[in-house]
Design a protein around this motif. Structure first.
Motif, PDB file in Angstrom:
ATOM      1  N   LEU A 175       9.328  12.958   2.282  1.00 17.13           N
ATOM      2  CA  LEU A 175       7.734  12.897   2.840  1.00 17.13           C
ATOM      3  C   LEU A 175       6.653  13.435   1.671  1.00 17.13           C
ATOM      4  CD1 LEU A 175       5.435  13.173   4.709  1.00 17.13           C
ATOM      5  CD2 LEU A 175       6.148  15.280   5.731  1.00 17.13           C
ATOM      6  N   ALA A 176       5.718  12.282   1.367  1.00 17.37           N
ATOM      7  CA  ALA A 176       5.316  12.414   0.589  1.00 17.37           C
ATOM      8  C   ALA A 176       3.501  12.596   0.799  1.00 17.37           C
ATOM      9  CB  ALA A 176       5.586  12.137  -0.959  1.00 17.37           C
ATOM     10  N   HIS A 177       2.300  13.682  -0.001  1.00 22.22           N
ATOM     11  CA  HIS A 177       1.015  13.048   0.505  1.00 22.22           C
ATOM     12  C   HIS A 177       0.345  13.711  -0.557  1.00 22.22           C
ATOM     13  CE1 HIS A 177       0.189  17.443   1.326  1.00 22.22           C
ATOM     14  NE2 HIS A 177       1.719  17.355   1.760  1.00 22.22           N
ATOM     15  N   SER A 178      -0.957  13.141   0.009  1.00 22.77           N
ATOM     16  CA  SER A 178      -1.869  13.466  -1.395  1.00 22.77           C
ATOM     17  C   SER A 178      -2.371  14.769  -1.020  1.00 22.77           C
ATOM     18  CB  SER A 178      -3.169  12.436  -1.602  1.00 22.77           C
ATOM     19  OG  SER A 178      -3.270  11.975  -0.708  1.00 22.77           O
ATOM     20  N   GLU A 198       1.325  -1.297  -0.195  1.00 15.93           N
ATOM     21  CA  GLU A 198      -0.172   0.166   0.193  1.00 15.93           C
ATOM     22  C   GLU A 198       0.558   0.883   0.454  1.00 15.93           C
ATOM     23  OE1 GLU A 198      -2.776  -0.338   3.072  1.00 15.93           O
ATOM     24  OE2 GLU A 198      -3.647  -2.035   2.382  1.00 15.93           O
ATOM     25  N   ALA A 199       1.700   0.544   0.179  1.00 21.07           N
ATOM     26  CA  ALA A 199       2.485   2.307   0.736  1.00 21.07           C
ATOM     27  C   ALA A 199       3.831   3.073  -0.168  1.00 21.07           C
ATOM     28  CB  ALA A 199       3.607   2.472   1.836  1.00 21.07           C
ATOM     29  N   ARG A 200       4.093   1.760  -0.854  1.00 27.62           N
ATOM     30  CA  ARG A 200       4.451   1.888  -2.658  1.00 27.62           C
ATOM     31  C   ARG A 200       3.879   2.597  -3.127  1.00 27.62           C
ATOM     32  NH1 ARG A 200       6.243  -2.966  -3.306  1.00 27.62           N
ATOM     33  NH2 ARG A 200       4.606  -3.558  -4.524  1.00 27.62           N
ATOM     34  N   ARG A 201       2.764   1.730  -3.325  1.00 27.65           N
ATOM     35  CA  ARG A 201       1.851   1.985  -4.488  1.00 27.65           C
ATOM     36  C   ARG A 201       1.285   3.324  -4.318  1.00 27.65           C
ATOM     37  NH1 ARG A 201      -1.535  -1.623  -7.326  1.00 27.65           N
ATOM     38  NH2 ARG A 201      -0.937  -3.837  -7.447  1.00 27.65           N
ATOM     39  N   PHE A 202       0.995   4.080  -3.228  1.00 27.85           N
ATOM     40  CA  PHE A 202       0.593   4.597  -2.298  1.00 27.85           C
ATOM     41  C   PHE A 202       1.841   5.917  -2.754  1.00 27.85           C
ATOM     42  CE2 PHE A 202       0.497   9.065  -0.079  1.00 27.85           C
ATOM     43  CZ  PHE A 202      -0.542   9.708   0.346  1.00 27.85           C
ATOM     44  N   TYR A 251       4.694   5.142   7.188  1.00 30.99           N
ATOM     45  CA  TYR A 251       3.479   4.912   6.078  1.00 30.99           C
ATOM     46  C   TYR A 251       2.374   5.160   7.129  1.00 30.99           C
ATOM     47  CZ  TYR A 251      -0.382   3.661   3.541  1.00 30.99           C
ATOM     48  OH  TYR A 251      -2.045   3.035   3.122  1.00 30.99           O
ATOM     49  N   ILE A 252       1.535   5.794   7.369  1.00 40.26           N
ATOM     50  CA  ILE A 252       0.066   6.371   8.073  1.00 40.26           C
ATOM     51  C   ILE A 252      -0.469   6.422   6.644  1.00 40.26           C
ATOM     52  CG2 ILE A 252      -0.795   8.191   9.087  1.00 40.26           C
ATOM     53  CD1 ILE A 252       1.734   9.021  10.372  1.00 40.26           C
ATOM     54  N   GLY A 253      -1.472   5.286   6.931  1.00 35.98           N
ATOM     55  CA  GLY A 253      -3.110   5.404   6.146  1.00 35.98           C
ATOM     56  C   GLY A 253      -4.164   5.911   5.947  1.00 35.98           C
ATOM     57  N   GLY A 254      -4.100   6.109   7.176  1.00 39.25           N
ATOM     58  CA  GLY A 254      -5.053   7.657   7.770  1.00 39.25           C
ATOM     59  C   GLY A 254      -4.618   7.040   9.884  1.00 39.25           C
ATOM     60  N   PHE A 255      -6.353   7.806  10.612  1.00 41.86           N
ATOM     61  CA  PHE A 255      -5.890   7.667  11.326  1.00 41.86           C
ATOM     62  C   PHE A 255      -5.915   5.531  12.227  1.00 41.86           C
ATOM     63  CE2 PHE A 255      -8.585  11.215  12.052  1.00 41.86           C
ATOM     64  CZ  PHE A 255      -7.307  12.472  12.315  1.00 41.86           C
ATOM     65  N   GLY A 256      -4.812   5.707  12.940  1.00 43.44           N
ATOM     66  CA  GLY A 256      -4.967   3.992  13.099  1.00 43.44           C
ATOM     67  C   GLY A 256      -4.276   3.084  12.578  1.00 43.44           C
ATOM     68  N   ALA A 257      -3.838   3.506  11.824  1.00 38.59           N
ATOM     69  CA  ALA A 257      -3.114   2.973  10.408  1.00 38.59           C
ATOM     70  C   ALA A 257      -1.576   3.358  10.244  1.00 38.59           C
ATOM     71  CB  ALA A 257      -3.707   3.478   8.684  1.00 38.59           C
ATOM     72  N   ASP A 300      -8.093  17.866   4.391  1.00 38.03           N
ATOM     73  CA  ASP A 300      -7.580  17.671   6.413  1.00 38.03           C
ATOM     74  C   ASP A 300      -6.075  17.025   6.290  1.00 38.03           C
ATOM     75  OD1 ASP A 300      -7.199  16.692   8.857  1.00 38.03           O
ATOM     76  OD2 ASP A 300      -9.459  15.650   9.576  1.00 38.03           O
ATOM     77  N   PHE A 301      -5.627  17.555   5.858  1.00 43.59           N
ATOM     78  CA  PHE A 301      -3.795  16.355   6.024  1.00 43.59           C
ATOM     79  C   PHE A 301      -3.523  15.875   7.472  1.00 43.59           C
ATOM     80  CE2 PHE A 301      -3.916  20.938   4.287  1.00 43.59           C
ATOM     81  CZ  PHE A 301      -2.958  20.083   2.578  1.00 43.59           C
ATOM     82  N   GLN A 302      -4.149  15.933   7.893  1.00 50.45           N
ATOM     83  CA  GLN A 302      -4.389  14.563   9.580  1.00 50.45           C
ATOM     84  C   GLN A 302      -5.061  13.459   8.940  1.00 50.45           C
ATOM     85  OE1 GLN A 302      -1.120  16.157  11.042  1.00 50.45           O
ATOM     86  NE2 GLN A 302      -2.377  15.528  12.921  1.00 50.45           N
ATOM     87  N   ALA A 303      -5.581  13.257   8.545  1.00 50.02           N
ATOM     88  CA  ALA A 303      -6.404  12.211   8.415  1.00 50.02           C
ATOM     89  C   ALA A 303      -6.378  11.108   6.893  1.00 50.02           C
ATOM     90  CB  ALA A 303      -8.053  12.424   7.851  1.00 50.02           C
ATOM     91  N   ASN A 304      -5.761  12.175   6.389  1.00 47.20           N
ATOM     92  CA  ASN A 304      -4.789  11.682   4.642  1.00 47.20           C
ATOM     93  C   ASN A 304      -3.618  10.614   5.022  1.00 47.20           C
ATOM     94  OD1 ASN A 304      -5.727  11.664   2.242  1.00 47.20           O
ATOM     95  ND2 ASN A 304      -4.046  13.021   1.781  1.00 47.20           N
ATOM     96  N   ALA A 305      -3.674   9.801   4.188  1.00 48.10           N
ATOM     97  CA  ALA A 305      -2.671   9.170   4.061  1.00 48.10           C
ATOM     98  C   ALA A 305      -1.186   9.796   3.634  1.00 48.10           C
ATOM     99  CB  ALA A 305      -2.683   8.449   2.608  1.00 48.10           C
ATOM    100  N   ARG A 306       0.080   9.130   3.913  1.00 50.05           N
ATOM    101  CA  ARG A 306       1.445  10.113   3.565  1.00 50.05           C
ATOM    102  C   ARG A 306       2.576   8.952   4.465  1.00 50.05           C
ATOM    103  NH1 ARG A 306      -1.838  11.784   7.993  1.00 50.05           N
ATOM    104  NH2 ARG A 306      -0.165  12.177  10.795  1.00 50.05           N
ATOM    105  N   VAL A 307       3.467   9.025   3.131  1.00 46.95           N
ATOM    106  CA  VAL A 307       4.749   7.933   3.535  1.00 46.95           C
ATOM    107  C   VAL A 307       5.645   9.263   3.490  1.00 46.95           C
ATOM    108  CG1 VAL A 307       5.949   6.263   1.987  1.00 46.95           C
ATOM    109  CG2 VAL A 307       3.937   6.430   1.832  1.00 46.95           C
TER     110      VAL A 307
END
Length: 232
Positions: A69-72, A7-11, A130-136, A76-83
């Motif tokens: 650091l990369a994010h889309s 998931e992290a690589r694909r993101f 990798y943070i996929g969202g809250f709790g991930a 809500d940046f805090q809730a969005n995925a980032r690597v």
């Protein structure tokens, strides 16, 4: 089966701008952040094009330890995925190797080479956050982050030329079916084990394969199957 590493690589493959943090030479090791366009190579390593005159390049020359650091974009940046890729950044030995791929994504960078002080650098991941969202939230080892061994790098240019010349109608169909984007022109930018990118309607669209594609024959089969789904 999807894993956090996959998931992290694909993101990360779907992102092309990030924040590059280096250790400042001028300020005694303080973190120094800068904006950095990037692509991933076939092995999942970020490739950046930077000038020898830039502060971050001077920092890398003194200490290769960096993070990217990369994010889309999201409301809500805090809730969005980032690597965040933590690794070592070194100049690419063969500067011609990443050039064609990089310039397909960033054609305006062509003029950078006129100054003779821009070079490609590769970040070899050590660990990935990798943070996929809250709790991930995951720490990922580099070995699991890389895709399976594949031969796409040596066939990528030929696949892209073939798709853009002979199957432009399929690219338009992909855009319409998978992204609901109607365009008059589309061109493939890159293909990798996880998917491929197409520029259409002034945006870069990411298309993911259901399973990793490891050679030209598998790529052809996957592209044909997607075209059939699009037509249906």
């Amino acid at each position: 089966m999807s894993t956090a590493a996959t998931e992290a690589r694909r993101f990360l493959r779907a992102q092309h701008h990030g924040v590059l943090s280096t250790l400042s030479k001028k300020l005694d090791g303080y973190p120094f952040g800068s904006i950095a366009p990037f692509i991933l190579d076939q092995s999942g390593c970020p490739i950046i094009l930077i000038s020898t005159l830039a502060e971050h390049t001077k920092n890398i020359s003194a200490d290769p330890r960096v993070s990217l650091l990369a994010h889309s974009p999201a409301a809500d940046f805090q809730a969005n995925a980032r690597v965040t890729v933590v690794g070592n950044c070194t100049r690419v030995d063969n500067q011609e190797e990443p050039r064609a791929r990089y310039l397909r994504y960033f054609p305006n960078a062509e003029g950078y080479f006129d100054t003779h002080d821009f070079f490609f650098y590769r970040i070899e991941p050590v660990r990935i956050r990798y943070i996929g969202g809250f709790g991930a939230i995951h720490w990922i080892e580099s070995d699991s982050f890389h895709p399976p061994p594949n031969t796409l790098a040596q066939h990528e240019d030929a696949i892209i030329a073939h798709m853009n010349t002979d199957h432009a109608h399929n690219l338009l169909a992909y855009c319409q079916h998978y992204h609901h984007v109607s365009a008059s022109h589309a061109s493939m930018l890159g293909i990798d084990p996880d998917g491929f990118d197409v520029r259409a309607a002034d945006q870069t669209l990411r298309f993911e394969f259901d399973t990793p594609v490891l050679d030209a024959q598998a790529a052809r089969k996957a592209l044909v199957a997607m075209a059939q789904v699009g037509k249906s």
